[in-house]
Design a protein around this motif. Structure first.
Motif, short mmCIF file in Angstrom:
data_model
loop_
_atom_site.label_atom_id
_atom_site.label_comp_id
_atom_site.label_asym_id
_atom_site.label_seq_id
_atom_site.Cartn_x
_atom_site.Cartn_y
_atom_site.Cartn_z
N TYR A 165 -8.28 5.70 4.23
CA TYR A 165 -7.71 4.70 3.33
C TYR A 165 -8.77 4.19 2.34
O TYR A 165 -8.50 4.09 1.13
N ARG A 166 -9.94 3.88 2.84
CA ARG A 166 -11.00 3.38 1.96
C ARG A 166 -11.39 4.43 0.92
O ARG A 166 -11.65 4.10 -0.24
N ALA A 167 -11.43 5.69 1.34
CA ALA A 167 -11.79 6.75 0.40
C ALA A 167 -10.73 6.92 -0.69
O ALA A 167 -11.05 7.11 -1.87
N LEU A 168 -9.45 6.84 -0.32
CA LEU A 168 -8.38 7.03 -1.30
C LEU A 168 -8.25 5.84 -2.23
O LEU A 168 -7.86 6.00 -3.39
N SER A 169 -8.56 4.65 -1.74
CA SER A 169 -8.36 3.46 -2.57
C SER A 169 -9.58 3.10 -3.39
O SER A 169 -9.46 2.46 -4.44
N ALA A 170 -10.76 3.52 -2.96
CA ALA A 170 -11.99 3.09 -3.64
C ALA A 170 -12.05 3.55 -5.08
O ALA A 170 -12.45 2.81 -5.98
N ALA A 171 -11.64 4.80 -5.34
CA ALA A 171 -11.78 5.36 -6.68
C ALA A 171 -10.85 4.72 -7.69
O ALA A 171 -11.07 4.79 -8.89
#
Length: 230
Positions: A165-171
């Motif tokens: 989730y953090r990887a998908l939302s960070a960008a």
């Protein structure tokens, strides 16, 4: 495990087709045959009426009797989406025992499975469309934007779901843009206050503006500073 980061179109609640649902990602055996007698796995947008809140749905089902339609025993709903038009990450994890559904990194629903898997040699993956096989000539196309789509060949753990989730939302997250609209405004301030007082689930990935691992009044001060700084 399936995951998608997406934004719904404002017209979606009124344009979900005959079944009042829209398959965003559907993973099913090929050829379909009777689609009600195979175990579909899907991320869907759903409503129960023309103005009801939207839900994400994952479902699996199996019936050996081809005369029985809509036999979907394993199904898990999210809570109503607090802001259906914001960028949202939905992750579905299934294993032989359970289905788990995460919305923006938070476990939103879980259910013990009643149906078995029936593996087949070929599958097909449908993204952003439900084909005419489901409703005669009624092709239903997803309305909105999809920023990311991820498919794993194994169940992810809770820790791995958080990392994904953090990887998908960070960008795609602007600091302070809690509702995912691409701007920081009073709506984000309202969202943060709602998190602070417990009206909506806390999304630390977006709301922990001072990066101390918790949501406090310091994050509210940080957001106000973002709002008033040119």
């Amino acid at each position: 495990t399936m995951a998608a980061r997406l934004r719904l179109d404002p017209s979606v609640p009124f344009n979900l087709g005959q079944a009042s649902g829209m398959g965003i990602i559907t993973f099913r055996p090929y050829p379909d045959g009777n689609i009600h007698a195979v175990p579909p796995r899907a991320i869907e947008v759903h409503r129960n009426g023309p103005t009801d809140p939207l839900f994400f749905i994952a479902r699996e089902g199996k019936t050996l009797d081809p005369t029985i339609l809509n036999k979907f025993n394993d199904r898990v709903n999210s809570a109503p989406l607090s802001n259906p038009l914001a960028d949202t990450t939905v992750i579905v994890v299934w294993d032989p025992q359970t289905l788990r559904l995460y919305v923006d990194g938070v476990l939103s629903g879980t259910v013990a499975r009643l149906t078995l898997d029936y593996p087949t040699s070929m599958y097909r993956l449908l993204v952003a469309v439900q084909p005419s096989l489901i409703h005669s000539a009624d092709h239903q196309f997803y309305q909105g934007a999809m920023k990311h789509f991820v498919l794993y060949d194994r169940p992810l753990s809770g820790t791995e779901v958080t990392e994904l989730y953090r990887a998908l939302s960070a960008a795609s997250t602007l600091r302070g843009d809690l509702d995912g609209t691409g701007t920081v405004d009073l709506a984000d301030l309202r969202s943060l206050i709602h998190m602070l007082v417990g009206l909506v689930p806390v999304d630390l990935a977006k709301a922990d503006l001072d990066a101390d691992g918790q949501l406090t009044l310091a994050d509210l001060r940080a957001l106000i500073l973002i709002l008033v700084t040119p």
